[in-house]
Design a protein around this motif. Sequence first.
Motif, PDB file in Angstrom:
ATOM      1  N   MET A  32       0.812  -1.217   0.000  1.00  0.00           N
ATOM      2  CA  MET A  32       0.000   0.000   0.000  1.00  0.00           C
ATOM      3  C   MET A  32       0.853   1.277   0.000  1.00  0.00           C
ATOM      4  SD  MET A  32      -3.136  -1.031  -0.154  1.00  0.00           S
ATOM      5  CE  MET A  32      -4.146   0.352   0.400  1.00  0.00           C
ATOM      6  N   ALA A  33       2.116   1.168   0.377  1.00  0.00           N
ATOM      7  CA  ALA A  33       2.985   2.340   0.536  1.00  0.00           C
ATOM      8  C   ALA A  33       3.078   3.232  -0.706  1.00  0.00           C
ATOM      9  CB  ALA A  33       4.377   1.911   0.993  1.00  0.00           C
ATOM     10  N   PRO A  34       3.212   2.684  -1.912  1.00  0.00           N
ATOM     11  CA  PRO A  34       3.308   3.581  -3.066  1.00  0.00           C
ATOM     12  C   PRO A  34       2.077   4.471  -3.244  1.00  0.00           C
ATOM     13  CG  PRO A  34       4.069   1.403  -3.666  1.00  0.00           C
ATOM     14  CD  PRO A  34       3.444   1.293  -2.297  1.00  0.00           C
ATOM     15  N   LEU A  35       0.948   4.009  -2.755  1.00  0.00           N
ATOM     16  CA  LEU A  35      -0.258   4.823  -2.873  1.00  0.00           C
ATOM     17  C   LEU A  35      -0.160   6.070  -2.003  1.00  0.00           C
ATOM     18  CD1 LEU A  35      -2.980   2.043  -2.943  1.00  0.00           C
ATOM     19  CD2 LEU A  35      -2.006   3.313  -4.871  1.00  0.00           C
ATOM     20  N   PHE A  36       0.381   5.932  -0.817  1.00  0.00           N
ATOM     21  CA  PHE A  36       0.529   7.122   0.029  1.00  0.00           C
ATOM     22  C   PHE A  36       1.690   7.979  -0.454  1.00  0.00           C
ATOM     23  CE2 PHE A  36       1.947   9.752   3.467  1.00  0.00           C
ATOM     24  CZ  PHE A  36       0.757  10.295   3.908  1.00  0.00           C
ATOM     25  N   VAL A  37       2.847   7.374  -0.567  1.00  0.00           N
ATOM     26  CA  VAL A  37       4.048   8.132  -0.910  1.00  0.00           C
ATOM     27  C   VAL A  37       3.908   8.766  -2.293  1.00  0.00           C
ATOM     28  CG1 VAL A  37       6.540   7.959  -1.306  1.00  0.00           C
ATOM     29  CG2 VAL A  37       5.502   6.746   0.619  1.00  0.00           C
ATOM     30  N   GLY A  38       3.434   8.016  -3.258  1.00  0.00           N
ATOM     31  CA  GLY A  38       3.303   8.540  -4.610  1.00  0.00           C
ATOM     32  C   GLY A  38       2.227   9.595  -4.754  1.00  0.00           C
ATOM     33  N   LEU A  39       1.117   9.411  -4.060  1.00  0.00           N
ATOM     34  CA  LEU A  39       0.010  10.353  -4.198  1.00  0.00           C
ATOM     35  C   LEU A  39       0.197  11.617  -3.362  1.00  0.00           C
ATOM     36  CD1 LEU A  39      -2.903   7.770  -4.240  1.00  0.00           C
ATOM     37  CD2 LEU A  39      -2.021   9.094  -6.193  1.00  0.00           C
ATOM     38  N   ARG A  40       1.099  11.578  -2.400  1.00  0.00           N
ATOM     39  CA  ARG A  40       1.347  12.744  -1.553  1.00  0.00           C
ATOM     40  C   ARG A  40       2.718  13.374  -1.799  1.00  0.00           C
ATOM     41  NH1 ARG A  40      -3.426  13.129  -1.558  1.00  0.00           N
ATOM     42  NH2 ARG A  40      -4.749  12.708   0.225  1.00  0.00           N
ATOM     43  N   ALA A  41       3.478  12.854  -2.740  1.00  0.00           N
ATOM     44  CA  ALA A  41       4.857  13.315  -2.978  1.00  0.00           C
ATOM     45  C   ALA A  41       4.940  14.798  -3.295  1.00  0.00           C
ATOM     46  CB  ALA A  41       5.494  12.496  -4.101  1.00  0.00           C
ATOM     47  N   ASP A  42       3.967  15.344  -3.988  1.00  0.00           N
ATOM     48  CA  ASP A  42       4.012  16.752  -4.379  1.00  0.00           C
ATOM     49  C   ASP A  42       3.204  17.663  -3.461  1.00  0.00           C
ATOM     50  OD1 ASP A  42       5.645  16.147  -6.530  1.00  0.00           O
ATOM     51  OD2 ASP A  42       3.942  15.808  -7.880  1.00  0.00           O
ATOM     52  N   ALA A  43       2.663  17.122  -2.386  1.00  0.00           N
ATOM     53  CA  ALA A  43       1.837  17.933  -1.481  1.00  0.00           C
ATOM     54  C   ALA A  43       2.740  18.838  -0.642  1.00  0.00           C
ATOM     55  CB  ALA A  43       1.000  17.034  -0.579  1.00  0.00           C
ATOM     56  N   PRO A  44       2.507  20.143  -0.696  1.00  0.00           N
ATOM     57  CA  PRO A  44       3.347  21.061   0.072  1.00  0.00           C
ATOM     58  C   PRO A  44       3.232  20.805   1.576  1.00  0.00           C
ATOM     59  CG  PRO A  44       1.739  22.264  -1.312  1.00  0.00           C
ATOM     60  CD  PRO A  44       1.463  20.809  -1.450  1.00  0.00           C
ATOM     61  N   GLY A  45       4.376  20.869   2.249  1.00  0.00           N
ATOM     62  CA  GLY A  45       4.395  20.732   3.695  1.00  0.00           C
ATOM     63  C   GLY A  45       4.236  19.312   4.217  1.00  0.00           C
ATOM     64  N   ARG A  46       4.286  18.322   3.347  1.00  0.00           N
ATOM     65  CA  ARG A  46       4.077  16.933   3.791  1.00  0.00           C
ATOM     66  C   ARG A  46       5.378  16.126   3.822  1.00  0.00           C
ATOM     67  NH1 ARG A  46      -1.167  14.848   3.604  1.00  0.00           N
ATOM     68  NH2 ARG A  46      -0.284  13.375   5.077  1.00  0.00           N
ATOM     69  N   GLU A  47       6.515  16.775   3.667  1.00  0.00           N
ATOM     70  CA  GLU A  47       7.787  16.065   3.611  1.00  0.00           C
ATOM     71  C   GLU A  47       8.014  15.211   4.855  1.00  0.00           C
ATOM     72  OE1 GLU A  47       7.498  19.424   3.179  1.00  0.00           O
ATOM     73  OE2 GLU A  47       7.828  19.594   1.012  1.00  0.00           O
ATOM     74  N   ALA A  48       7.748  15.760   6.036  1.00  0.00           N
ATOM     75  CA  ALA A  48       7.950  15.013   7.280  1.00  0.00           C
ATOM     76  C   ALA A  48       6.996  13.818   7.354  1.00  0.00           C
ATOM     77  CB  ALA A  48       7.760  15.921   8.491  1.00  0.00           C
ATOM     78  N   ASP A  49       5.754  14.001   6.884  1.00  0.00           N
ATOM     79  CA  ASP A  49       4.800  12.888   6.873  1.00  0.00           C
ATOM     80  C   ASP A  49       5.269  11.780   5.941  1.00  0.00           C
ATOM     81  OD1 ASP A  49       3.215  14.366   8.590  1.00  0.00           O
ATOM     82  OD2 ASP A  49       1.717  14.890   7.075  1.00  0.00           O
ATOM     83  N   LEU A  50       5.776  12.171   4.777  1.00  0.00           N
ATOM     84  CA  LEU A  50       6.270  11.177   3.817  1.00  0.00           C
ATOM     85  C   LEU A  50       7.448  10.401   4.396  1.00  0.00           C
ATOM     86  CD1 LEU A  50       6.018  13.322   0.589  1.00  0.00           C
ATOM     87  CD2 LEU A  50       4.732  11.232   1.049  1.00  0.00           C
ATOM     88  N   ASP A  51       8.371  11.115   5.034  1.00  0.00           N
ATOM     89  CA  ASP A  51       9.524  10.456   5.658  1.00  0.00           C
ATOM     90  C   ASP A  51       9.070   9.505   6.761  1.00  0.00           C
ATOM     91  OD1 ASP A  51      11.247  11.821   3.978  1.00  0.00           O
ATOM     92  OD2 ASP A  51      11.804  13.325   5.492  1.00  0.00           O
TER      93      ASP A  51
END
Length: 193
Positions: A32-51
Amino acid sequence: MQTLVEEAVAKALRDGGSEAIRLYVSACAERMAPLFVGLRADAPGREADLDFYAESVRDLWCADRPLADAAERVRLLERFPELQPNEEGITDVADTYAFFAALCLRYALPAHGSGSADDAVSCGHVALTAMGMLDQNVAGAGHLAEEQRLQSFSLSGDASGLWDASVTAGRERFRSVLGRLPGQAPPTRRASR
């Protein structure tokens, strides 16, 4: 509550012990990880969430020992916008699958930390629900059947190849979801030689 998790898989989780549960939820979260990481990769301010998300999925693969900080990670994950109540509901394609990915990790973390078969079944149920929805919206997709097969495979006692199969399945899911996004061309497969 009735779940989509096959009864044989649920029984194996209840009977298999903590390490089997940890491996099962690790594989579900990885798919399921690519769905979160890929779909949120360009969201501003979400870098810490992605990490945080990527690190948590990576750490789940240490199946020989429970995550000592699983409860703290759940608390942090529950702050994600995807898991906040929303009066309008979720209607956007990207938001829907990012929600499913976050919810899958939400159940994977405590299952890994405590060895809870119930949390593991919930984790698997979320992945199956998301893949069933994806299959309904993508002609000819077989993501649900593949998820069922991989959930059974993750309990076979043979971890070799499980990570690779989970990564590959996750990428295919992401491609399918990308093809559903407005303004996105359907993904094409490269010919293998």
